[in-house]
Design a protein around this motif. Sequence first.
Motif, PDB file in Angstrom:
ATOM      1  N   VAL A 155     -41.594 -94.227   7.082  1.00 33.03           N
ATOM      2  CA  VAL A 155     -40.602 -93.117   6.951  1.00 33.03           C
ATOM      3  C   VAL A 155     -39.717 -93.404   5.465  1.00 33.03           C
ATOM      4  CG1 VAL A 155     -38.783 -91.910   7.750  1.00 33.03           C
ATOM      5  CG2 VAL A 155     -40.832 -92.146   9.220  1.00 33.03           C
ATOM      6  N   ARG A 156     -39.129 -94.375   5.461  1.00 33.37           N
ATOM      7  CA  ARG A 156     -38.216 -94.800   4.260  1.00 33.37           C
ATOM      8  C   ARG A 156     -39.011 -94.822   3.169  1.00 33.37           C
ATOM      9  NH1 ARG A 156     -32.650 -95.806   3.304  1.00 33.37           N
ATOM     10  NH2 ARG A 156     -32.697 -95.173   5.414  1.00 33.37           N
ATOM     11  N   VAL A 157     -40.337 -95.729   3.188  1.00 33.50           N
ATOM     12  CA  VAL A 157     -40.829 -95.840   1.844  1.00 33.50           C
ATOM     13  C   VAL A 157     -41.508 -94.602   1.433  1.00 33.50           C
ATOM     14  CG1 VAL A 157     -42.974 -96.985   1.059  1.00 33.50           C
ATOM     15  CG2 VAL A 157     -41.441 -98.060   2.375  1.00 33.50           C
ATOM     16  N   LEU A 158     -41.975 -93.749   2.104  1.00 33.78           N
ATOM     17  CA  LEU A 158     -42.542 -92.492   1.676  1.00 33.78           C
ATOM     18  C   LEU A 158     -41.356 -91.410   1.408  1.00 33.78           C
ATOM     19  CD1 LEU A 158     -45.503 -92.021   4.196  1.00 33.78           C
ATOM     20  CD2 LEU A 158     -45.488 -92.873   1.758  1.00 33.78           C
ATOM     21  N   GLY A 159     -40.290 -91.777   1.761  1.00 31.53           N
ATOM     22  CA  GLY A 159     -39.151 -90.702   1.372  1.00 31.53           C
ATOM     23  C   GLY A 159     -39.312 -89.512   2.336  1.00 31.53           C
ATOM     24  N   ALA A 160     -39.868 -89.773   3.613  1.00 31.27           N
ATOM     25  CA  ALA A 160     -40.114 -88.585   4.467  1.00 31.27           C
ATOM     26  C   ALA A 160     -38.670 -88.294   5.428  1.00 31.27           C
ATOM     27  CB  ALA A 160     -41.279 -89.197   5.535  1.00 31.27           C
ATOM     28  N   PRO A 161     -38.725 -87.090   5.760  1.00 30.23           N
ATOM     29  CA  PRO A 161     -37.672 -86.880   6.760  1.00 30.23           C
ATOM     30  C   PRO A 161     -37.551 -87.650   7.851  1.00 30.23           C
ATOM     31  CG  PRO A 161     -39.002 -84.972   6.770  1.00 30.23           C
ATOM     32  CD  PRO A 161     -39.617 -86.011   5.559  1.00 30.23           C
ATOM     33  N   GLU A 162     -36.550 -87.838   8.504  1.00 29.95           N
ATOM     34  CA  GLU A 162     -36.378 -88.808   9.900  1.00 29.95           C
ATOM     35  C   GLU A 162     -37.355 -88.081  10.907  1.00 29.95           C
ATOM     36  OE1 GLU A 162     -32.440 -88.553   9.573  1.00 29.95           O
ATOM     37  OE2 GLU A 162     -32.195 -90.683   8.617  1.00 29.95           O
ATOM     38  N   GLY A 163     -37.387 -86.828  10.860  1.00 30.81           N
ATOM     39  CA  GLY A 163     -38.163 -86.059  11.629  1.00 30.81           C
ATOM     40  C   GLY A 163     -39.587 -86.429  11.759  1.00 30.81           C
ATOM     41  N   ALA A 164     -39.968 -87.142  10.686  1.00 33.80           N
ATOM     42  CA  ALA A 164     -41.397 -87.612  10.862  1.00 33.80           C
ATOM     43  C   ALA A 164     -41.674 -88.941  11.536  1.00 33.80           C
ATOM     44  CB  ALA A 164     -41.646 -87.929   9.318  1.00 33.80           C
ATOM     45  N   PHE A 165     -40.717 -89.618  12.022  1.00 33.43           N
ATOM     46  CA  PHE A 165     -40.560 -90.787  12.613  1.00 33.43           C
ATOM     47  C   PHE A 165     -41.579 -91.004  13.794  1.00 33.43           C
ATOM     48  CE2 PHE A 165     -38.888 -93.724  16.012  1.00 33.43           C
ATOM     49  CZ  PHE A 165     -38.424 -94.862  15.311  1.00 33.43           C
ATOM     50  N   TRP A 166     -41.626 -89.924  14.644  1.00 34.78           N
ATOM     51  CA  TRP A 166     -42.448 -89.848  16.010  1.00 34.78           C
ATOM     52  C   TRP A 166     -43.724 -89.486  15.211  1.00 34.78           C
ATOM     53  CZ3 TRP A 166     -40.882 -92.562  19.370  1.00 34.78           C
ATOM     54  CH2 TRP A 166     -39.233 -92.625  19.686  1.00 34.78           C
ATOM     55  N   ARG A 167     -44.103 -89.067  14.134  1.00 36.49           N
ATOM     56  CA  ARG A 167     -45.634 -88.614  13.663  1.00 36.49           C
ATOM     57  C   ARG A 167     -46.350 -89.832  13.214  1.00 36.49           C
ATOM     58  NH1 ARG A 167     -45.814 -82.919  13.006  1.00 36.49           N
ATOM     59  NH2 ARG A 167     -48.116 -83.554  12.823  1.00 36.49           N
ATOM     60  N   VAL A 168     -45.685 -91.183  13.346  1.00 40.97           N
ATOM     61  CA  VAL A 168     -46.304 -92.340  12.898  1.00 40.97           C
ATOM     62  C   VAL A 168     -46.797 -93.029  14.199  1.00 40.97           C
ATOM     63  CG1 VAL A 168     -46.081 -94.452  11.603  1.00 40.97           C
ATOM     64  CG2 VAL A 168     -45.017 -92.265  10.796  1.00 40.97           C
ATOM     65  N   ASP A 169     -48.162 -93.075  14.072  1.00 43.49           N
ATOM     66  CA  ASP A 169     -48.567 -93.996  15.508  1.00 43.49           C
ATOM     67  C   ASP A 169     -48.754 -95.392  15.038  1.00 43.49           C
ATOM     68  OD1 ASP A 169     -48.692 -91.858  17.061  1.00 43.49           O
ATOM     69  OD2 ASP A 169     -50.495 -91.152  16.626  1.00 43.49           O
ATOM     70  N   VAL A 170     -48.438 -96.233  15.786  1.00 43.08           N
ATOM     71  CA  VAL A 170     -48.384 -97.626  15.538  1.00 43.08           C
ATOM     72  C   VAL A 170     -49.147 -98.358  16.794  1.00 43.08           C
ATOM     73  CG1 VAL A 170     -47.178 -99.775  14.945  1.00 43.08           C
ATOM     74  CG2 VAL A 170     -46.350 -97.504  14.212  1.00 43.08           C
ATOM     75  N   GLU A 171     -50.362 -98.941  16.752  1.00 45.06           N
ATOM     76  CA  GLU A 171     -51.318 -99.585  17.644  1.00 45.06           C
ATOM     77  C   GLU A 171     -50.678-101.077  17.606  1.00 45.06           C
ATOM     78  OE1 GLU A 171     -53.680 -98.244  19.532  1.00 45.06           O
ATOM     79  OE2 GLU A 171     -53.009 -96.231  18.625  1.00 45.06           O
ATOM     80  N   PRO A 172     -50.800-101.665  18.967  1.00 47.01           N
ATOM     81  CA  PRO A 172     -50.766-103.015  19.027  1.00 47.01           C
ATOM     82  C   PRO A 172     -51.492-103.719  17.988  1.00 47.01           C
ATOM     83  CG  PRO A 172     -51.032-102.100  21.139  1.00 47.01           C
ATOM     84  CD  PRO A 172     -51.371-101.050  20.027  1.00 47.01           C
ATOM     85  N   LEU A 173     -50.794-104.871  17.246  1.00 49.69           N
ATOM     86  CA  LEU A 173     -51.035-105.499  16.140  1.00 49.69           C
ATOM     87  C   LEU A 173     -51.780-104.849  14.947  1.00 49.69           C
ATOM     88  CD1 LEU A 173     -53.439-107.835  18.191  1.00 49.69           C
ATOM     89  CD2 LEU A 173     -51.092-108.451  17.177  1.00 49.69           C
ATOM     90  N   ALA A 174     -51.110-103.431  14.679  1.00 50.62           N
ATOM     91  CA  ALA A 174     -51.283-102.717  13.391  1.00 50.62           C
ATOM     92  C   ALA A 174     -50.691-103.529  12.577  1.00 50.62           C
ATOM     93  CB  ALA A 174     -50.741-101.355  13.382  1.00 50.62           C
ATOM     94  N   ARG A 175     -51.273-103.599  11.397  1.00 49.78           N
ATOM     95  CA  ARG A 175     -50.607-103.963  10.182  1.00 49.78           C
ATOM     96  C   ARG A 175     -50.403-103.058   8.896  1.00 49.78           C
ATOM     97  NH1 ARG A 175     -53.439-108.891   7.491  1.00 49.78           N
ATOM     98  NH2 ARG A 175     -54.039-107.661   5.617  1.00 49.78           N
TER      99      ARG A 175
END
Length: 190
Positions: A155-175
């Motif tokens: 979210v920070r790197v893309l300059g996205a609004p904090e509301g986008a936080f829950w729109r980023v899915d992170v799988e186990p061991l994702a890199r």
Amino acid sequence: MTHRLHLIAPALSPALRAARFDDGGSLDPAGVRAARAAAGGVPVAERVWCSPSARCRETLAALGLDGHGGHGGVEVAEWAGLDAGRWRGESVAEVGAREPEALAAWLSDPGAAPHGGESVREFCARVGGWLEGAAEMSGRTVAVVEPEVVRAVVVRVLGAPEGAFWRVDVEPLARVEVSGRSGRWNLRVG
């Protein structure tokens, strides 16, 4: 100089498997096996860091990074998981059944913290503050971090609004790799 930061999410744990707010628990056997199998794909780095949780430390060890350069990973306090307050250890389903309005508010309003813990806004500011200082470093860092830390960094790197936080899915061991120089970060995909 450029700082390349490789963020790796922890392997599978009982809390992740059950969609529970982190309870500080360990990896499950499948998570340990998956992390060991992924060890060959981790880049060599000058620094190895991790979030201060059992699942991140155990993932770091299973990836073979605990003895990196003669030392284990350095725990970074700013990368502690999002504080879920009184919901810690409970499943999302349990909280949703008992406090549906509070859960909905937390998931839709980055400034809300109805559980008495930390809001997404506060969490993103904490992680973002650390990221600003890290842009002045050079070389390569590998870090095993909580999934929500990965979300906050994206979210920070893309300059996205904090509301986008829950729109980023992170799988186990994702890199995820980000590279930074002079306070500017870029996200590398693929």
